[in-house]
Design an enzyme around this catalytic site. Structure first.
Site, mmCIF file in Angstrom:
data_model
loop_
_atom_site.group_PDB
_atom_site.id
_atom_site.type_symbol
_atom_site.label_atom_id
_atom_site.label_comp_id
_atom_site.label_asym_id
_atom_site.label_seq_id
_atom_site.Cartn_x
_atom_site.Cartn_y
_atom_site.Cartn_z
ATOM 1 N N GLY A 55 3.756 -14.382 4.850
ATOM 2 C CA GLY A 55 2.503 -14.571 5.582
ATOM 3 C C GLY A 55 1.538 -13.506 5.130
ATOM 4 O O GLY A 55 1.339 -13.304 3.943
ATOM 5 N N GLU A 56 0.995 -12.787 6.075
ATOM 6 C CA GLU A 56 0.048 -11.722 5.745
ATOM 7 C C GLU A 56 0.514 -10.461 6.479
ATOM 8 O O GLU A 56 0.501 -10.413 7.710
ATOM 9 C CB GLU A 56 -1.359 -12.163 6.172
ATOM 10 C CG GLU A 56 -2.417 -11.109 6.063
ATOM 11 C CD GLU A 56 -2.462 -10.436 4.706
ATOM 12 O OE1 GLU A 56 -2.472 -11.122 3.675
ATOM 13 O OE2 GLU A 56 -2.464 -9.186 4.680
ATOM 14 N N SER A 57 0.922 -9.477 5.685
ATOM 15 C CA SER A 57 1.589 -8.318 6.300
ATOM 16 C C SER A 57 0.661 -7.513 7.208
ATOM 17 O O SER A 57 1.113 -6.948 8.208
ATOM 18 C CB SER A 57 2.183 -7.417 5.216
ATOM 19 O OG SER A 57 1.175 -6.972 4.333
ATOM 20 N N CYS A 87 8.549 -11.815 0.986
ATOM 21 C CA CYS A 87 7.135 -11.575 0.676
ATOM 22 C C CYS A 87 6.487 -10.611 1.678
ATOM 23 O O CYS A 87 6.758 -9.418 1.614
ATOM 24 C CB CYS A 87 6.407 -12.912 0.574
ATOM 25 S SG CYS A 87 4.931 -12.782 -0.434
ATOM 26 N N ARG A 121 1.749 -4.293 -2.801
ATOM 27 C CA ARG A 121 1.258 -5.611 -2.340
ATOM 28 C C ARG A 121 0.465 -6.287 -3.452
ATOM 29 O O ARG A 121 -0.121 -5.627 -4.291
ATOM 30 C CB ARG A 121 0.303 -5.451 -1.164
ATOM 31 C CG ARG A 121 0.852 -4.842 0.053
ATOM 32 C CD ARG A 121 -0.255 -4.688 1.093
ATOM 33 N NE ARG A 121 -0.764 -5.980 1.506
ATOM 34 C CZ ARG A 121 -2.043 -6.247 1.735
ATOM 35 N NH1 ARG A 121 -2.963 -5.322 1.555
ATOM 36 N NH2 ARG A 121 -2.422 -7.444 2.129
ATOM 37 N N ILE A 152 3.639 -16.227 -4.034
ATOM 38 C CA ILE A 152 2.298 -16.460 -3.483
ATOM 39 C C ILE A 152 1.696 -15.111 -3.107
ATOM 40 O O ILE A 152 2.132 -14.483 -2.139
ATOM 41 C CB ILE A 152 2.359 -17.380 -2.237
ATOM 42 C CG1 ILE A 152 3.101 -18.684 -2.560
ATOM 43 C CG2 ILE A 152 0.950 -17.656 -1.715
ATOM 44 C CD1 ILE A 152 3.545 -19.466 -1.336
ATOM 45 N N ARG A 153 0.736 -14.638 -3.887
ATOM 46 C CA ARG A 153 0.154 -13.305 -3.663
ATOM 47 C C ARG A 153 1.265 -12.298 -3.323
ATOM 48 O O ARG A 153 1.220 -11.600 -2.305
ATOM 49 C CB ARG A 153 -0.899 -13.347 -2.546
ATOM 50 C CG ARG A 153 -2.155 -14.110 -2.971
ATOM 51 C CD ARG A 153 -3.125 -14.339 -1.839
ATOM 52 N NE ARG A 153 -3.577 -13.093 -1.222
ATOM 53 C CZ ARG A 153 -4.481 -12.265 -1.735
ATOM 54 N NH1 ARG A 153 -5.027 -12.523 -2.901
ATOM 55 N NH2 ARG A 153 -4.840 -11.197 -1.099
ATOM 56 N N HIS A 192 9.476 -16.872 -2.145
ATOM 57 C CA HIS A 192 9.706 -17.686 -0.950
ATOM 58 C C HIS A 192 10.746 -18.767 -1.213
ATOM 59 O O HIS A 192 10.367 -19.901 -1.537
ATOM 60 C CB HIS A 192 8.415 -18.396 -0.547
ATOM 61 C CG HIS A 192 7.318 -17.487 -0.125
ATOM 62 N ND1 HIS A 192 7.170 -17.061 1.173
ATOM 63 C CD2 HIS A 192 6.315 -16.922 -0.813
ATOM 64 C CE1 HIS A 192 6.116 -16.283 1.259
ATOM 65 N NE2 HIS A 192 5.580 -16.172 0.065
ATOM 66 N N GLU A 194 12.223 -20.287 0.959
ATOM 67 C CA GLU A 194 12.171 -21.189 2.108
ATOM 68 C C GLU A 194 11.153 -22.313 1.955
ATOM 69 O O GLU A 194 11.205 -23.284 2.698
ATOM 70 C CB GLU A 194 11.866 -20.395 3.390
ATOM 71 C CG GLU A 194 10.440 -19.863 3.527
ATOM 72 C CD GLU A 194 10.163 -18.580 2.734
ATOM 73 O OE1 GLU A 194 11.046 -18.163 1.954
ATOM 74 O OE2 GLU A 194 9.067 -18.024 2.878
HETATM 75 N N1 LIG Z 1 3.084 -14.868 0.623
HETATM 76 C C1 LIG Z 1 3.016 -13.707 1.215
HETATM 77 O O1 LIG Z 1 3.757 -13.395 2.142
HETATM 78 C C2 LIG Z 1 1.887 -12.832 0.749
HETATM 79 C C3 LIG Z 1 1.914 -11.419 1.262
HETATM 80 C C4 LIG Z 1 0.522 -10.894 1.376
HETATM 81 N N2 LIG Z 1 -0.108 -10.742 0.092
HETATM 82 C C5 LIG Z 1 0.541 -9.581 2.143
HETATM 83 O O2 LIG Z 1 0.120 -8.595 1.671
HETATM 84 O O3 LIG Z 1 0.988 -9.560 3.251
#
Ligand SMILES: NC(=O)CC[C@H](N)C(=O)O
Length: 231
Positions: A55-57, A87, A121, A152-153, A192, A194
């Protein structure tokens, strides 16, 4: 008594504040683990293991603090029960961040820690923000079959302390970057496993199987350790 050690079925939680919670719940169910969404500290009590999803940390960090979950989660990680971060989850588990995000008040993002590594990150740069590749991954069943890894990022692990095993790497500009690591009860992947592919299958279930194996092993190592399991 409703403790982890008296149940035969493994039970894992997925931190459900933000991110790809449903995909992890489905992957756990697919490998035969009872899976529950976790939003409160009390929901950690009888778990064999916990997943911190992608997700987004920074958003997850804010929600963890807002919900008063930082200390209970740190205690859970320190209790020795299995923890897996994918991630953003890997970022949350890192003891150190190479370049933490900074909020509007100038505060760097915090992590829960537990995994003695430095994580960067969004490490793969703009050209490679999202990509899929096949990886060799140690410790999985059928080790000769590569893992289909969706990034993904994604972060990578930039430095590891002793006791950390690198399970998979991706070669970027001639340098092997660690994208899956394990240290004791903690497993983390930059990618990921999942997520669902276009065919509707999980990209990879063997990482969740490995995690289930860690939970099972824990039951053998810590038989009847109800007291230490209380969070
Ligand atoms: N797919 C992801 O979980 C990306 C992580 C996201 N770039 C972060 O810094 O949290």
């Amino acid at each position: 008594m409703n403790s982890a050690s008296t149940r035969s079925e493994l039970k894992a939680g997925v931190l459900a504040l933000q991110g790809d919670v449903r995909e992890h719940l489905a992957a756990l169910a697919a490998v035969g683990v009872q899976a529950v969404a976790v939003r409160r500290a009390s929901e950690l009590e009888d778990l064999d293991g916990l997943i911190l999803p992608g997700g987004e940390s920074t958003a997850m960090d804010r929600l963890i603090r807002a919900f008063g979950l930082a200390e209970p989660l740190k205690k859970f990680i320190a209790s020795g029960r299995a923890v897996y971060g994918s991630c953003a989850g890997m970022i949350l588990l890192a003891d150190r961040l190479a370049e933490p995000a900074v909020d509007l008040a100038g505060q760097p993002q915090r992590t829960l820690g537990g995994l003695p590594v430095t994580v960067r990150r969004n490490a793969f740069g703009r050209q490679r923000e999202s990509f899929e590749t096949e990886l060799e991954f140690a410790e999985l069943s059928e080790p000769e079959r590569p893992v289909h890894a969706v990034f993904i990022r994604a972060p990578w692990v930039e430095a590891t302390s002793s006791g950390v095993t690198v399970l998979a790497t991706v070669r970027i500009e001639g340098i092997d970057r660690a994208v899956a690591v394990r240290s004791g009860n903690i497993l983390a992947t930059s990618f990921h496993p999942e997520v669902l592919t276009q065919e509707g299958n999980h990209a990879e279930l063997r990482v969740h199987e490995l995690f289930a194996g860690m939970m099972r092993q824990n039951r053998e190592v810590l038989p009847g350790a109800e007291v230490s399991r209380k969070v």
